[in-house]
Design a protein around this motif. Structure first.
Motif, PDB file in Angstrom:
ATOM      1  N   GLY A  61       0.792  -1.220   0.000  1.00  0.00           N
ATOM      2  CA  GLY A  61       0.000   0.000   0.000  1.00  0.00           C
ATOM      3  C   GLY A  61       0.823   1.268   0.000  1.00  0.00           C
ATOM      4  O   GLY A  61       0.279   2.365  -0.029  1.00  0.00           O
ATOM      5  N   ALA A  62       2.149   1.144   0.021  1.00  0.00           N
ATOM      6  CA  ALA A  62       3.004   2.323   0.016  1.00  0.00           C
ATOM      7  C   ALA A  62       2.896   3.050  -1.324  1.00  0.00           C
ATOM      8  O   ALA A  62       2.693   2.426  -2.372  1.00  0.00           O
ATOM      9  N   SER A  63       3.040   4.352  -1.274  1.00  0.00           N
ATOM     10  CA  SER A  63       2.988   5.181  -2.468  1.00  0.00           C
ATOM     11  C   SER A  63       4.095   4.775  -3.438  1.00  0.00           C
ATOM     12  O   SER A  63       5.243   4.590  -3.040  1.00  0.00           O
ATOM     13  N   HIS A  64       3.760   4.623  -4.686  1.00  0.00           N
ATOM     14  CA  HIS A  64       4.700   4.297  -5.771  1.00  0.00           C
ATOM     15  C   HIS A  64       5.424   2.972  -5.562  1.00  0.00           C
ATOM     16  O   HIS A  64       6.569   2.811  -5.986  1.00  0.00           O
ATOM     17  N   ALA A  65       4.784   2.007  -4.897  1.00  0.00           N
ATOM     18  CA  ALA A  65       5.407   0.703  -4.671  1.00  0.00           C
ATOM     19  C   ALA A  65       5.468  -0.126  -5.946  1.00  0.00           C
ATOM     20  O   ALA A  65       6.325  -0.978  -6.086  1.00  0.00           O
ATOM     21  N   VAL A  66       4.566   0.133  -6.889  1.00  0.00           N
ATOM     22  CA  VAL A  66       4.541  -0.628  -8.139  1.00  0.00           C
ATOM     23  C   VAL A  66       5.323   0.146  -9.189  1.00  0.00           C
ATOM     24  O   VAL A  66       5.035   1.304  -9.469  1.00  0.00           O
ATOM     25  N   ARG A  67       6.310  -0.522  -9.785  1.00  0.00           N
ATOM     26  CA  ARG A  67       7.169   0.101 -10.791  1.00  0.00           C
ATOM     27  C   ARG A  67       7.076  -0.684 -12.092  1.00  0.00           C
ATOM     28  O   ARG A  67       7.502  -1.835 -12.149  1.00  0.00           O
ATOM     29  N   PRO A  68       6.509  -0.085 -13.156  1.00  0.00           N
ATOM     30  CA  PRO A  68       6.519  -0.777 -14.449  1.00  0.00           C
ATOM     31  C   PRO A  68       7.961  -1.052 -14.869  1.00  0.00           C
ATOM     32  O   PRO A  68       8.830  -0.181 -14.756  1.00  0.00           O
ATOM     33  N   TYR A  69       8.205  -2.260 -15.345  1.00  0.00           N
ATOM     34  CA  TYR A  69       9.558  -2.683 -15.695  1.00  0.00           C
ATOM     35  C   TYR A  69       9.697  -2.939 -17.188  1.00  0.00           C
ATOM     36  O   TYR A  69      10.748  -2.735 -17.762  1.00  0.00           O
ATOM     37  N   GLY A  70       8.635  -3.397 -17.789  1.00  0.00           N
ATOM     38  CA  GLY A  70       8.608  -3.710 -19.214  1.00  0.00           C
ATOM     39  C   GLY A  70       7.211  -4.162 -19.558  1.00  0.00           C
ATOM     40  O   GLY A  70       6.343  -4.227 -18.686  1.00  0.00           O
ATOM     41  N   PRO A  71       6.957  -4.494 -20.813  1.00  0.00           N
ATOM     42  CA  PRO A  71       5.611  -4.957 -21.183  1.00  0.00           C
ATOM     43  C   PRO A  71       5.196  -6.180 -20.358  1.00  0.00           C
ATOM     44  O   PRO A  71       5.881  -7.196 -20.352  1.00  0.00           O
ATOM     45  N   GLY A  72       4.116  -6.052 -19.603  1.00  0.00           N
ATOM     46  CA  GLY A  72       3.614  -7.149 -18.783  1.00  0.00           C
ATOM     47  C   GLY A  72       4.497  -7.488 -17.597  1.00  0.00           C
ATOM     48  O   GLY A  72       4.399  -8.587 -17.055  1.00  0.00           O
ATOM     49  N   GLN A  73       5.356  -6.552 -17.170  1.00  0.00           N
ATOM     50  CA  GLN A  73       6.267  -6.801 -16.054  1.00  0.00           C
ATOM     51  C   GLN A  73       6.276  -5.607 -15.108  1.00  0.00           C
ATOM     52  O   GLN A  73       6.250  -4.458 -15.549  1.00  0.00           O
ATOM     53  N   TRP A  74       6.345  -5.903 -13.815  1.00  0.00           N
ATOM     54  CA  TRP A  74       6.391  -4.870 -12.784  1.00  0.00           C
ATOM     55  C   TRP A  74       7.303  -5.326 -11.666  1.00  0.00           C
ATOM     56  O   TRP A  74       7.467  -6.520 -11.435  1.00  0.00           O
ATOM     57  N   PHE A  75       7.863  -4.350 -10.967  1.00  0.00           N
ATOM     58  CA  PHE A  75       8.506  -4.609  -9.692  1.00  0.00           C
ATOM     59  C   PHE A  75       7.590  -4.041  -8.622  1.00  0.00           C
ATOM     60  O   PHE A  75       7.076  -2.934  -8.762  1.00  0.00           O
ATOM     61  N   VAL A  76       7.379  -4.792  -7.561  1.00  0.00           N
ATOM     62  CA  VAL A  76       6.626  -4.320  -6.407  1.00  0.00           C
ATOM     63  C   VAL A  76       7.651  -4.211  -5.276  1.00  0.00           C
ATOM     64  O   VAL A  76       8.255  -5.212  -4.872  1.00  0.00           O
ATOM     65  N   ILE A  77       7.842  -2.985  -4.794  1.00  0.00           N
ATOM     66  CA  ILE A  77       8.926  -2.645  -3.878  1.00  0.00           C
ATOM     67  C   ILE A  77       8.376  -2.361  -2.487  1.00  0.00           C
ATOM     68  O   ILE A  77       7.295  -1.784  -2.349  1.00  0.00           O
ATOM     69  N   GLY A  78       9.141  -2.704  -1.455  1.00  0.00           N
ATOM     70  CA  GLY A  78       8.767  -2.357  -0.081  1.00  0.00           C
ATOM     71  C   GLY A  78       9.969  -2.393   0.838  1.00  0.00           C
ATOM     72  O   GLY A  78      10.953  -3.080   0.557  1.00  0.00           O
ATOM     73  N   GLY A 137       6.138   9.052  -9.653  1.00  0.00           N
ATOM     74  CA  GLY A 137       5.528   7.746  -9.874  1.00  0.00           C
ATOM     75  C   GLY A 137       5.958   7.099 -11.181  1.00  0.00           C
ATOM     76  O   GLY A 137       5.716   5.917 -11.395  1.00  0.00           O
ATOM     77  N   HIS A 138       6.616   7.837 -12.057  1.00  0.00           N
ATOM     78  CA  HIS A 138       7.037   7.302 -13.351  1.00  0.00           C
ATOM     79  C   HIS A 138       8.348   6.539 -13.189  1.00  0.00           C
ATOM     80  O   HIS A 138       9.209   6.914 -12.399  1.00  0.00           O
ATOM     81  N   SER A 139       8.524   5.460 -13.964  1.00  0.00           N
ATOM     82  CA  SER A 139       9.737   4.646 -13.944  1.00  0.00           C
ATOM     83  C   SER A 139      10.204   4.372 -15.355  1.00  0.00           C
ATOM     84  O   SER A 139       9.395   4.341 -16.281  1.00  0.00           O
ATOM     85  N   ALA A 140      11.501   4.156 -15.503  1.00  0.00           N
ATOM     86  CA  ALA A 140      12.053   3.788 -16.810  1.00  0.00           C
ATOM     87  C   ALA A 140      13.314   2.955 -16.599  1.00  0.00           C
ATOM     88  O   ALA A 140      14.128   3.247 -15.717  1.00  0.00           O
ATOM     89  N   MET A 141      13.453   1.939 -17.408  1.00  0.00           N
ATOM     90  CA  MET A 141      14.676   1.143 -17.414  1.00  0.00           C
ATOM     91  C   MET A 141      15.673   1.887 -18.293  1.00  0.00           C
ATOM     92  O   MET A 141      15.340   2.298 -19.401  1.00  0.00           O
ATOM     93  N   THR A 142      16.879   2.108 -17.789  1.00  0.00           N
ATOM     94  CA  THR A 142      17.866   2.896 -18.527  1.00  0.00           C
ATOM     95  C   THR A 142      19.274   2.475 -18.136  1.00  0.00           C
ATOM     96  O   THR A 142      19.460   1.637 -17.254  1.00  0.00           O
ATOM     97  N   LEU A 143      20.243   3.078 -18.792  1.00  0.00           N
ATOM     98  CA  LEU A 143      21.628   2.943 -18.383  1.00  0.00           C
ATOM     99  C   LEU A 143      22.020   4.206 -17.634  1.00  0.00           C
ATOM    100  O   LEU A 143      21.649   5.312 -18.040  1.00  0.00           O
ATOM    101  N   ILE A 144      22.757   4.041 -16.565  1.00  0.00           N
ATOM    102  CA  ILE A 144      23.390   5.167 -15.893  1.00  0.00           C
ATOM    103  C   ILE A 144      24.872   4.885 -16.023  1.00  0.00           C
ATOM    104  O   ILE A 144      25.403   3.990 -15.361  1.00  0.00           O
ATOM    105  N   GLY A 145      25.499   5.610 -16.943  1.00  0.00           N
ATOM    106  CA  GLY A 145      26.853   5.262 -17.342  1.00  0.00           C
ATOM    107  C   GLY A 145      26.774   3.928 -18.077  1.00  0.00           C
ATOM    108  O   GLY A 145      26.045   3.788 -19.049  1.00  0.00           O
TER     109      GLY A 145
END
Length: 190
Positions: A61-78, A137-145
C-alpha cells in the motif's frame, strides 16, 4: 553437511559514506542506501489482459510501490523483508494471470535527492527527467553510465534507483563522482 548460519550483509555496507565535493549549498545532493526490504518481480501470463488494478494489491500500500519494468512486467517494492510464505500467500491475488518471483536478494535500492538531482542524473542517462516529462511515480529502465538501472521518480526532487546487487557499489561511487560539483552527503546506514 555442517550447519551454519547465513549472515545478511547489505550490498552497500562497505561503500563510501560521508560528505564529498563542494561545500554546503542549496544544491547539495543526498545519496542514501535504502532498506533491503522486498523486490517482487511480477510477470503477466499470455492473454491476461490489463492488470493495472490487480498489481497494486500485491504491494504493502506504500505510495509508488509498483514500478513498471517492461511490457507485462512490474517490480513491487517495499522496505520490509518478506518470507517465502508471505510471498507465496500473495499468489492467489493474481488469480493465475501473473507469477511472482522474489528479486530482493539480487537487487539494491539507492535513493538520490536534492535541488540539482536532475542535472546529476543527466550526466549518466539519456532519459529526459524533467518533472513535466517524468512525473512522480514514473519509472524507466535505462543505463546510468554503463550500469543498467530502473529509475523511478519518488518526489519532485527525488529518485530511486534499482540496480543489480553486483553493480550497486560501482553505481554508488559513480553517483558520488557525478555529484561532486554540487556537493554530496552519502549515507549507507552503517
Amino acid at each position: 553437511m555442517a550447519d551454519f548460519a547465513l549472515l545478511h550483509r547489505p550490498a552497500l555496507a562497505d561503500a563510501k559514506s560521508g560528505s564529498f565535493g563542494a561545500p554546503s549549498t542549496v544544491q547539495r545532493i543526498r545519496l542514501a542506501a535504502l532498506p533491503e526490504g522486498h523486490v517482487l518481480h511480477v510477470l503477466s501470463s499470455r492473454g491476461s489482459g490489463d492488470l493495472t488494478d490487480l498489481i497494486p494489491r500485491i504491494g504493502d500500500g506504500a505510495s509508488h510501490a509498483v514500478r513498471p519494468y517492461g511490457p507485462g512486467q512490474w517490480f513491487v517494492i517495499g522496505d520490509a523483508p518478506l518470507s517465502a510464505a508471505e510471498i507465496f500467500a500473495k499468489t492467489p491475488l493474481l488469480d493465475g494471470k501473473a507469477s511472482i518471483s522474489d528479486q530482493g536478494h539480487g537487487r539494491v535500492r539507492i535513493g538520490i535527492s536534492g535541488a540539482s538531482v536532475e542535472a546529476v542524473l543527466a550526466k549518466g542517462t539519456a532519459v529526459d527527467l524533467a518533472l513535466s516529462n517524468f512525473p512522480v511515480g514514473h519509472s524507466a529502465m535505462t543505463l546510468i553510465g554503463h550500469i543498467s538501472a530502473l529509475i523511478s521518480r519518488t518526489g519532485p526532487e527525488s529518485f530511486e534507483l534499482l540496480v543489480l546487487r553486483g553493480f550497486a557499489e560501482s553505481l554508488w561511487d559513480e553517483l558520488i563522482q557525478m555529484s561532486l560539483e554540487f556537493g554530496v552527503d552519502a549515507r549507507t546506514g552503517k
